[in-house]
Write a protein that holds these residues in place. Sequence first.
Motif, PDB file in Angstrom:
ATOM      1  N   GLY A   1     -15.205 -12.362  -0.098  1.00  0.00           N
ATOM      2  CA  GLY A   1     -14.203 -11.795  -0.986  1.00  0.00           C
ATOM      3  C   GLY A   1     -13.212 -10.901  -0.254  1.00  0.00           C
ATOM      4  N   ASN A   2     -11.927 -11.165  -0.491  1.00  0.00           N
ATOM      5  CA  ASN A   2     -10.867 -10.339   0.073  1.00  0.00           C
ATOM      6  C   ASN A   2     -10.501  -9.228  -0.908  1.00  0.00           C
ATOM      7  N   ALA A   3      -9.721  -8.286  -0.439  1.00  0.00           N
ATOM      8  CA  ALA A   3      -9.264  -7.235  -1.364  1.00  0.00           C
ATOM      9  C   ALA A   3      -8.537  -7.867  -2.546  1.00  0.00           C
ATOM     10  N   ALA A   4      -7.725  -8.874  -2.270  1.00  0.00           N
ATOM     11  CA  ALA A   4      -7.100  -9.702  -3.312  1.00  0.00           C
ATOM     12  C   ALA A   4      -6.471  -8.875  -4.428  1.00  0.00           C
ATOM     13  N   THR A   5      -5.674  -7.928  -4.027  1.00  0.00           N
ATOM     14  CA  THR A   5      -4.949  -7.129  -5.003  1.00  0.00           C
ATOM     15  C   THR A   5      -3.606  -6.775  -4.399  1.00  0.00           C
TER      16      THR A   5
ATOM     17  N   ASP B   1      21.934  12.059  -8.069  1.00  0.00           N
ATOM     18  CA  ASP B   1      21.665  10.662  -7.750  1.00  0.00           C
ATOM     19  C   ASP B   1      20.170  10.409  -7.686  1.00  0.00           C
ATOM     20  N   TYR B   2      19.773   9.214  -8.145  1.00  0.00           N
ATOM     21  CA  TYR B   2      18.385   8.794  -8.046  1.00  0.00           C
ATOM     22  C   TYR B   2      18.037   8.414  -6.608  1.00  0.00           C
ATOM     23  N   TRP B   3      16.783   8.644  -6.240  1.00  0.00           N
ATOM     24  CA  TRP B   3      16.207   7.976  -5.078  1.00  0.00           C
ATOM     25  C   TRP B   3      14.976   7.209  -5.560  1.00  0.00           C
ATOM     26  N   VAL B   4      14.774   6.017  -5.052  1.00  0.00           N
ATOM     27  CA  VAL B   4      13.635   5.179  -5.421  1.00  0.00           C
ATOM     28  C   VAL B   4      13.078   4.553  -4.148  1.00  0.00           C
ATOM     29  N   PHE B   5      11.781   4.638  -3.982  1.00  0.00           N
ATOM     30  CA  PHE B   5      11.119   4.074  -2.798  1.00  0.00           C
ATOM     31  C   PHE B   5       9.968   3.183  -3.248  1.00  0.00           C
ATOM     32  N   LEU B   6       9.990   1.934  -2.826  1.00  0.00           N
ATOM     33  CA  LEU B   6       8.895   1.001  -3.113  1.00  0.00           C
ATOM     34  C   LEU B   6       8.030   0.848  -1.881  1.00  0.00           C
ATOM     35  N   GLU B   7       6.740   1.003  -2.067  1.00  0.00           N
ATOM     36  CA  GLU B   7       5.815   0.922  -0.931  1.00  0.00           C
ATOM     37  C   GLU B   7       4.688  -0.052  -1.235  1.00  0.00           C
ATOM     38  N   VAL B   8       4.447  -0.979  -0.306  1.00  0.00           N
ATOM     39  CA  VAL B   8       3.322  -1.901  -0.391  1.00  0.00           C
ATOM     40  C   VAL B   8       2.254  -1.424   0.572  1.00  0.00           C
ATOM     41  N   ASN B   9       1.056  -1.172   0.066  1.00  0.00           N
ATOM     42  CA  ASN B   9      -0.027  -0.672   0.907  1.00  0.00           C
ATOM     43  C   ASN B   9      -0.974  -1.794   1.309  1.00  0.00           C
ATOM     44  N   GLU B  10      -1.507  -1.683   2.506  1.00  0.00           N
ATOM     45  CA  GLU B  10      -2.393  -2.692   3.053  1.00  0.00           C
ATOM     46  C   GLU B  10      -3.765  -2.638   2.400  1.00  0.00           C
ATOM     47  N   ALA B  11      -4.584  -3.648   2.692  1.00  0.00           N
ATOM     48  CA  ALA B  11      -5.956  -3.674   2.191  1.00  0.00           C
ATOM     49  C   ALA B  11      -6.855  -4.290   3.271  1.00  0.00           C
TER      50      ALA B  11
ATOM     51  N   GLY C   1     -13.840  -9.657   9.003  1.00  0.00           N
ATOM     52  CA  GLY C   1     -12.597  -9.581   8.241  1.00  0.00           C
ATOM     53  C   GLY C   1     -11.671  -8.554   8.858  1.00  0.00           C
ATOM     54  N   PRO C   2     -10.380  -8.885   9.039  1.00  0.00           N
ATOM     55  CA  PRO C   2      -9.438  -7.913   9.602  1.00  0.00           C
ATOM     56  C   PRO C   2      -9.333  -6.663   8.733  1.00  0.00           C
ATOM     57  N   ASP C   3      -9.217  -5.528   9.389  1.00  0.00           N
ATOM     58  CA  ASP C   3      -9.080  -4.237   8.709  1.00  0.00           C
ATOM     59  C   ASP C   3      -7.609  -3.957   8.405  1.00  0.00           C
ATOM     60  N   THR C   4      -7.365  -3.290   7.303  1.00  0.00           N
ATOM     61  CA  THR C   4      -6.058  -2.713   6.953  1.00  0.00           C
ATOM     62  C   THR C   4      -4.904  -3.693   7.180  1.00  0.00           C
ATOM     63  N   VAL C   5      -4.996  -4.847   6.555  1.00  0.00           N
ATOM     64  CA  VAL C   5      -3.949  -5.858   6.706  1.00  0.00           C
ATOM     65  C   VAL C   5      -3.397  -6.238   5.332  1.00  0.00           C
ATOM     66  N   GLU C   6      -2.238  -6.905   5.378  1.00  0.00           N
ATOM     67  CA  GLU C   6      -1.669  -7.491   4.162  1.00  0.00           C
ATOM     68  C   GLU C   6      -2.293  -8.860   3.990  1.00  0.00           C
ATOM     69  N   GLU C   7      -3.336  -8.955   3.187  1.00  0.00           N
ATOM     70  CA  GLU C   7      -4.109 -10.184   3.135  1.00  0.00           C
ATOM     71  C   GLU C   7      -3.589 -11.156   2.077  1.00  0.00           C
ATOM     72  N   LEU C   8      -4.056 -12.409   2.228  1.00  0.00           N
ATOM     73  CA  LEU C   8      -3.719 -13.497   1.322  1.00  0.00           C
ATOM     74  C   LEU C   8      -2.205 -13.671   1.208  1.00  0.00           C
TER      75      LEU C   8
END
Length: 589
Positions: free
Chosen positions: A369-373, A387-397, A407-414
């Motif tokens: 099973g992968n983190a799969a999220t 003015d607005y500021w907006v920051f989108l962040e994708v975190n690893e799993a 299984g690789p650690d701390t990666v962007e899986e799937l």
Amino acid sequence: MTETVDPITLQVIGGALHSIAEQMGNVLYRMSYSSIIRESQDLGAGLFDRDFNTLAESDSTPMHIGSLPGYLRGIEKSIPLDAWKPGDVVIHNHPYYGASHSPDIAIVMPVFNDGELVGFSANTAHHVDIGAATPGLIIDVPDVYSEGMLLNGLKLYDEGRRNETLWRYIRENTRVPSLVMGDLAAQVASAELGVRRFQELLAQYGTATVIQATRQLMDYSEAMLRREIAKIPDGDYTADGFLDDDGRNRGKHLPVKVTVRVRGDGVEVDLTGSSPQVPTAFNVPFEGSTKVACYFAFRALLLDTYTNTDPIPANEGSFRPVKVTAPPGCIFNPIMPAAAEARFSQIQRVADCIIKALAPVLPDRCTAGNAATLSFAAYSGVRPSGDYWVFLEVNEAAMGGRPNSDGPDTVEELMRNTRNNPIEDLGMHLPLICDRYEVRDDVMPGAGKFRGGMGVVKSQRFIGAGSITHEADRHDDVPWGIFGGHPGHGGRVEVYNAADRSKVGQHPAKFSGLLTNPGDVMSYLSPCGGGYGNPIERDPAKVLDDVLDGFIDPPHAHDVYGVVLKPVDDGYGWAVDLPATEKRRAGMS
């Protein structure tokens, strides 16, 4: 009828198509303004024929594999083929007309040669803010109209003439116009490059030869995937799991059920039995996202470049053997006007369940099973200027253990494969400070002959007041172990103020518009992968390495792996006691 293209010319044209798609992707991410495109490369680009078949695509994020043909088919409902003109530029993001979800805006240009419509140059990229109910991301909203701007096959340029009204409408309906307009301009430049390069290829080899080559390349990719599917015994293979909640109704799990039907050299993925659609944005557009997840899973399992010596072009042929079924009204095929923006954790779980279902017959190709999220965080606020500021962040799993390696650690899986955003970039442009960014250390990885990967910890601190919307899942249904491996661990979200660490609030994976004060911190701890194979078969030296790296402790090594460690004075502190280990493992087995 056009003659078959010879192998050498076929390879040259195939390489040229892929090179064009790669150039399109490079132009887009190098010219873009927002970090989600400029750093994370949340984008896709490619070339398509007039029947909307994928001819080539950029090597970017798998989440965009197969989505752009859905956009093109959706656009056709507004702009039929005979209505396209040279110089047209069309914008599209409607989730019920083929889009992957509304923030993924596509730019499409027609490719003409000698006055004939030959195909399309197109790209898609995730935009920071499209004027939705909450900045950047949305979850708890009532319908698709709450998602912000819905751009259904509209012309940004009409035969080269800029549609100033539409550009102004977009600029005035986003919180961060400088980022969105800059990113759109980069997308137009990318599509223009694709048109120009495709036309040069057509001029060099002739339209008939190039189109015939694309047909042969698609047939080849299809044949290669069918060859691999045919090796799987016919049968129905099932797997299931559940999602935490829909972002509003806490504690109500949402079932995910996947049945993979293998018949000969074709396969069907049936999602019947999965949750009905939900009243929030936690639904999945069928054409642009559900299908794409299934296409990805089979290409990853059966056509991976590591396991195939022959290059296999990424084109429409690799989609043809895969049929996808999801009953209308379920979470994977919602009925309009249900919202469907927060859709990524669900399709990650579909891909993970396909792997799980096929593991008994593909033990040498599956993972545990992968983190799969997906941890997708939208941090936002208003500057003193207003003015607005907006920051989108994708975190690893993390990924699950594999047949021959951890299984690789701390990666962007799937399906993700996006890059992390450098914390230096964050500090230069935004009123946020990254307090912690490291491997998770509060749990131990899923044990196995090959252990699961370790997740990540990311802690972001607000300098001023602001808000957070967070899209994630898998706090409750932990990644599974396989073939004797142990389960991994679920995720966690904590919110606290840096001035008082004694008051840590535990938050669900999904929440919308959480107001923050100066010094408030959100910490995300991602899931950890499950283990592959019996832990007592793990190489004792690898167990020792995990102890020395701080992933596990000596009692865990003894109790779970059957490895007995002895203290030594060699600068490391521990060594394997092989006789004691052999005795311990003999007793465990």
